[in-house]
Design a protein around this motif. Structure first.
Motif, PDB file in Angstrom:
ATOM      1  N   PHE A 191       0.838  -1.199   0.000  1.00  0.00           N
ATOM      2  CA  PHE A 191       0.000   0.000   0.000  1.00  0.00           C
ATOM      3  C   PHE A 191       0.870   1.246   0.000  1.00  0.00           C
ATOM      4  O   PHE A 191       2.060   1.198   0.291  1.00  0.00           O
ATOM      5  CB  PHE A 191      -0.953   0.011   1.203  1.00  0.00           C
ATOM      6  N   SER A 192       0.229   2.366  -0.343  1.00  0.00           N
ATOM      7  CA  SER A 192       0.909   3.656  -0.289  1.00  0.00           C
ATOM      8  C   SER A 192      -0.044   4.693   0.292  1.00  0.00           C
ATOM      9  O   SER A 192      -1.263   4.562   0.215  1.00  0.00           O
ATOM     10  CB  SER A 192       1.380   4.093  -1.680  1.00  0.00           C
ATOM     11  N   LEU A 193       0.541   5.712   0.896  1.00  0.00           N
ATOM     12  CA  LEU A 193      -0.204   6.838   1.437  1.00  0.00           C
ATOM     13  C   LEU A 193       0.433   8.091   0.869  1.00  0.00           C
ATOM     14  O   LEU A 193       1.622   8.332   1.071  1.00  0.00           O
ATOM     15  CB  LEU A 193      -0.146   6.843   2.969  1.00  0.00           C
ATOM     16  N   LYS A 194      -0.358   8.849   0.130  1.00  0.00           N
ATOM     17  CA  LYS A 194       0.164  10.037  -0.533  1.00  0.00           C
ATOM     18  C   LYS A 194      -0.435  11.285   0.079  1.00  0.00           C
ATOM     19  O   LYS A 194      -1.648  11.362   0.292  1.00  0.00           O
ATOM     20  CB  LYS A 194      -0.163   9.987  -2.027  1.00  0.00           C
ATOM     21  N   GLY A 195       0.410  12.252   0.387  1.00  0.00           N
ATOM     22  CA  GLY A 195      -0.029  13.578   0.779  1.00  0.00           C
ATOM     23  C   GLY A 195       0.076  14.460  -0.443  1.00  0.00           C
ATOM     24  O   GLY A 195       1.171  14.682  -0.956  1.00  0.00           O
ATOM     25  N   ALA A 196      -1.075  14.918  -0.957  1.00  0.00           N
ATOM     26  CA  ALA A 196      -1.102  15.771  -2.141  1.00  0.00           C
ATOM     27  C   ALA A 196      -1.337  17.213  -1.716  1.00  0.00           C
ATOM     28  O   ALA A 196      -2.234  17.494  -0.916  1.00  0.00           O
ATOM     29  CB  ALA A 196      -2.210  15.307  -3.091  1.00  0.00           C
ATOM     30  N   PHE A 197      -0.512  18.127  -2.243  1.00  0.00           N
ATOM     31  CA  PHE A 197      -0.549  19.536  -1.841  1.00  0.00           C
ATOM     32  C   PHE A 197      -0.865  20.421  -3.039  1.00  0.00           C
ATOM     33  O   PHE A 197      -0.292  20.238  -4.113  1.00  0.00           O
ATOM     34  CB  PHE A 197       0.794  19.964  -1.257  1.00  0.00           C
ATOM     35  N   ASN A 198      -1.751  21.385  -2.832  1.00  0.00           N
ATOM     36  CA  ASN A 198      -2.123  22.326  -3.875  1.00  0.00           C
ATOM     37  C   ASN A 198      -2.055  23.730  -3.274  1.00  0.00           C
ATOM     38  O   ASN A 198      -2.814  24.050  -2.357  1.00  0.00           O
ATOM     39  CB  ASN A 198      -3.532  22.007  -4.384  1.00  0.00           C
ATOM     40  N   ALA A 199      -1.142  24.558  -3.784  1.00  0.00           N
ATOM     41  CA  ALA A 199      -0.979  25.909  -3.247  1.00  0.00           C
ATOM     42  C   ALA A 199      -2.219  26.744  -3.531  1.00  0.00           C
ATOM     43  O   ALA A 199      -2.692  26.801  -4.663  1.00  0.00           O
ATOM     44  CB  ALA A 199       0.252  26.565  -3.856  1.00  0.00           C
ATOM     45  N   LEU A 233      -4.289  10.455   0.414  1.00  0.00           N
ATOM     46  CA  LEU A 233      -4.861   9.437  -0.461  1.00  0.00           C
ATOM     47  C   LEU A 233      -4.191   8.100  -0.182  1.00  0.00           C
ATOM     48  O   LEU A 233      -2.965   7.987  -0.241  1.00  0.00           O
ATOM     49  CB  LEU A 233      -4.646   9.830  -1.930  1.00  0.00           C
ATOM     50  N   PHE A 234      -4.990   7.095   0.114  1.00  0.00           N
ATOM     51  CA  PHE A 234      -4.486   5.761   0.433  1.00  0.00           C
ATOM     52  C   PHE A 234      -4.819   4.831  -0.728  1.00  0.00           C
ATOM     53  O   PHE A 234      -5.941   4.818  -1.232  1.00  0.00           O
ATOM     54  CB  PHE A 234      -5.144   5.237   1.716  1.00  0.00           C
ATOM     55  N   ASP A 235      -3.839   4.025  -1.132  1.00  0.00           N
ATOM     56  CA  ASP A 235      -4.054   3.031  -2.179  1.00  0.00           C
ATOM     57  C   ASP A 235      -3.434   1.725  -1.705  1.00  0.00           C
ATOM     58  O   ASP A 235      -2.227   1.669  -1.451  1.00  0.00           O
ATOM     59  CB  ASP A 235      -3.401   3.489  -3.492  1.00  0.00           C
ATOM     60  N   GLY A 236      -4.259   0.692  -1.566  1.00  0.00           N
ATOM     61  CA  GLY A 236      -3.770  -0.595  -1.089  1.00  0.00           C
ATOM     62  C   GLY A 236      -4.296  -1.747  -1.911  1.00  0.00           C
ATOM     63  O   GLY A 236      -5.415  -1.694  -2.418  1.00  0.00           O
ATOM     64  N   LYS A 237      -3.473  -2.761  -2.035  1.00  0.00           N
ATOM     65  CA  LYS A 237      -3.874  -3.973  -2.749  1.00  0.00           C
ATOM     66  C   LYS A 237      -4.071  -5.080  -1.713  1.00  0.00           C
ATOM     67  O   LYS A 237      -3.105  -5.682  -1.267  1.00  0.00           O
ATOM     68  CB  LYS A 237      -2.810  -4.347  -3.782  1.00  0.00           C
ATOM     69  N   PHE A 238      -5.322  -5.289  -1.318  1.00  0.00           N
ATOM     70  CA  PHE A 238      -5.656  -6.263  -0.291  1.00  0.00           C
ATOM     71  C   PHE A 238      -6.686  -7.238  -0.826  1.00  0.00           C
ATOM     72  O   PHE A 238      -7.529  -6.880  -1.646  1.00  0.00           O
ATOM     73  CB  PHE A 238      -6.259  -5.576   0.945  1.00  0.00           C
ATOM     74  N   ASN A 239      -6.653  -8.461  -0.286  1.00  0.00           N
ATOM     75  CA  ASN A 239      -7.712  -9.398  -0.645  1.00  0.00           C
ATOM     76  C   ASN A 239      -9.006  -8.952   0.043  1.00  0.00           C
ATOM     77  O   ASN A 239      -8.972  -8.167   0.988  1.00  0.00           O
ATOM     78  CB  ASN A 239      -7.306 -10.843  -0.317  1.00  0.00           C
ATOM     79  N   PRO A 240     -10.170  -9.432  -0.414  1.00  0.00           N
ATOM     80  CA  PRO A 240     -11.447  -8.965   0.132  1.00  0.00           C
ATOM     81  C   PRO A 240     -11.589  -9.137   1.645  1.00  0.00           C
ATOM     82  O   PRO A 240     -12.172  -8.281   2.315  1.00  0.00           O
ATOM     83  CB  PRO A 240     -12.485  -9.810  -0.614  1.00  0.00           C
TER      84      PRO A 240
END
Length: 128
Positions: free
Chosen positions: A78-86, A97-104
């Motif tokens: 998985f990854s956790l992204k902090g996205a910044f917009n000035a 934003l969290f993105d993970g590849k997990f079984n059900p």
């Protein structure tokens, strides 16, 4: 599995936020109250929260408008992204934003605690 934190506005520049979030030590101040242990490691950190297994993260990528953390464990991807917009020189919109590849089965078990964790991190970023 994708989870999103709410968008918040922080009274810091994008550069200030990137500088803060590229340092593993600084994540301790953003952790929820249920933090039980926190250990800085090479390019990342390891922590545990009450009622959750230990999680190790490494700082994978730092750019001028995002910081990406990835799992340091090969068993959970998985990854956790902090996205910044000035918004202005002194204000930045932030979203986790969290993105993970997990079984059900795993997804069913971790979705709510992960969303609560992201919400808590968002609340603590909002306070800085």
């Amino acid at each position: 599995m994708n989870l999103e934190g709410r968008k918040i506005v922080v009274n810091k520049s994008v550069n200030e936020l990137v500088d803060l979030l590229k340092n593993p030590e600084d994540y301790k101040t953003l952790m929820p109250d249920s933090l039980q242990s926190f250990e800085v490691r090479d390019h990342g950190f390891k922590f545990s929260l009450k009622g959750m297994p230990e999680i190790a993260l490494k700082i994978e990528e730092v750019t001028e408008n995002q910081v990406i953390l990835k799992s340091a464990s090969s068993s959970l991807e998985f990854s956790l992204k902090g996205a910044f917009n000035a918004i202005s020189e002194k204000q930045t919109e932030v979203q986790l934003l969290f993105d993970g590849k997990f079984n059900p089965f795993i997804k069913m078990m971790v979705e709510k605690p992960l969303q609560n964790f992201i919400n808590s991190l968002t609340d603590n970023i909002e306070k800085i």
